[in-house]
Design a protein around this motif. Structure first.
Motif, PDB file in Angstrom:
ATOM      1  N   HIS A  45       0.877   8.710  13.150  1.00 58.94           N
ATOM      2  CA  HIS A  45       0.306   7.436  13.577  1.00 58.94           C
ATOM      3  C   HIS A  45       0.989   7.022  14.881  1.00 58.94           C
ATOM      4  CE1 HIS A  45      -0.956   7.370   9.363  1.00 58.94           C
ATOM      5  NE2 HIS A  45      -1.896   6.525   9.749  1.00 58.94           N
ATOM      6  N   LEU A  60       5.577   4.183   2.201  1.00 56.07           N
ATOM      7  CA  LEU A  60       6.083   5.338   2.939  1.00 56.07           C
ATOM      8  C   LEU A  60       6.853   4.893   4.174  1.00 56.07           C
ATOM      9  CD1 LEU A  60       6.230   8.381   3.603  1.00 56.07           C
ATOM     10  CD2 LEU A  60       3.999   8.112   4.730  1.00 56.07           C
ATOM     11  N   VAL A  61       6.252   3.994   4.959  1.00 52.01           N
ATOM     12  CA  VAL A  61       6.897   3.519   6.180  1.00 52.01           C
ATOM     13  C   VAL A  61       8.209   2.816   5.855  1.00 52.01           C
ATOM     14  CG1 VAL A  61       6.693   1.891   8.105  1.00 52.01           C
ATOM     15  CG2 VAL A  61       4.787   3.404   7.546  1.00 52.01           C
ATOM     16  N   SER A  71       4.419  -5.670   6.070  1.00 50.40           N
ATOM     17  CA  SER A  71       5.248  -5.498   4.876  1.00 50.40           C
ATOM     18  C   SER A  71       6.293  -6.602   4.776  1.00 50.40           C
ATOM     19  CB  SER A  71       5.931  -4.130   4.910  1.00 50.40           C
ATOM     20  OG  SER A  71       4.974  -3.095   4.955  1.00 50.40           O
ATOM     21  N   PHE A 128       0.909   3.585   2.143  1.00 51.82           N
ATOM     22  CA  PHE A 128       1.391   3.790   3.508  1.00 51.82           C
ATOM     23  C   PHE A 128       2.530   2.831   3.828  1.00 51.82           C
ATOM     24  CE2 PHE A 128       1.143   3.207   8.186  1.00 51.82           C
ATOM     25  CZ  PHE A 128       1.511   4.500   8.549  1.00 51.82           C
ATOM     26  N   GLU A 129       2.422   1.577   3.408  1.00 50.70           N
ATOM     27  CA  GLU A 129       3.507   0.619   3.614  1.00 50.70           C
ATOM     28  C   GLU A 129       4.770   1.094   2.897  1.00 50.70           C
ATOM     29  OE1 GLU A 129       1.066  -3.577   4.172  1.00 50.70           O
ATOM     30  OE2 GLU A 129       1.495  -2.861   2.153  1.00 50.70           O
ATOM     31  N   THR A 151       4.383  10.454  10.383  1.00 45.04           N
ATOM     32  CA  THR A 151       3.170  10.026   9.681  1.00 45.04           C
ATOM     33  C   THR A 151       1.897  10.274  10.498  1.00 45.04           C
ATOM     34  OG1 THR A 151       3.337   7.762  10.524  1.00 45.04           O
ATOM     35  CG2 THR A 151       4.403   8.250   8.387  1.00 45.04           C
ATOM     36  N   VAL A 195       2.907   1.679  13.228  1.00 45.75           N
ATOM     37  CA  VAL A 195       4.152   1.555  12.468  1.00 45.75           C
ATOM     38  C   VAL A 195       4.704   0.138  12.601  1.00 45.75           C
ATOM     39  CG1 VAL A 195       6.545   2.361  12.279  1.00 45.75           C
ATOM     40  CG2 VAL A 195       4.684   4.007  12.592  1.00 45.75           C
ATOM     41  N   THR A 222       0.847  -1.186   0.000  1.00 46.43           N
ATOM     42  CA  THR A 222       0.000   0.000   0.000  1.00 46.43           C
ATOM     43  C   THR A 222       0.887   1.243   0.000  1.00 46.43           C
ATOM     44  OG1 THR A 222      -0.076   0.217   2.419  1.00 46.43           O
ATOM     45  CG2 THR A 222      -1.728  -1.239   1.380  1.00 46.43           C
ATOM     46  N   THR A 268       2.661  -2.210  10.564  1.00 46.38           N
ATOM     47  CA  THR A 268       2.887  -1.981   9.134  1.00 46.38           C
ATOM     48  C   THR A 268       4.193  -2.619   8.685  1.00 46.38           C
ATOM     49  OG1 THR A 268       1.622   0.083   9.234  1.00 46.38           O
ATOM     50  CG2 THR A 268       3.111  -0.204   7.355  1.00 46.38           C
TER      51      THR A 268
END
Length: 65
Positions: free
Chosen positions: A38, A18-19, A50, A15-16, A36, A43, A13, A46
């Motif tokens: 969050h 980005l992290v 991932s 977000f994944e 982020t 995190v 995703t 995620t």
């Protein structure tokens, strides 16, 4: 010893991505959470999700962090 990493059938995703990008920059979970907006738990989850997408698991020789 190099490991062969196979990506599962799903895409990461945004977000994944980005992290993981921030993780690769060397940022801590706390820093990623702040950046982020969050929680650290989000995190951590995620990163774990991932890692599973890349079939990476923690063991005595591998830390997914």
């Amino acid at each position: 010893m190099a490991r062969d990493i196979t990506i599962t059938t799903r895409e990461l995703t945004p977000f994944e991505q980005l992290v993981l990008g921030l993780l690769c920059e060397g940022k801590s979970n706390a820093a990623i959470a702040r950046e982020t907006n969050h929680t650290e738990k989000v995190v951590e989850n995620t990163i774990s999700r991932s890692a599973k997408a890349f079939n990476i698991s923690s063991d005595g020789d591998t830390n997914i962090r």
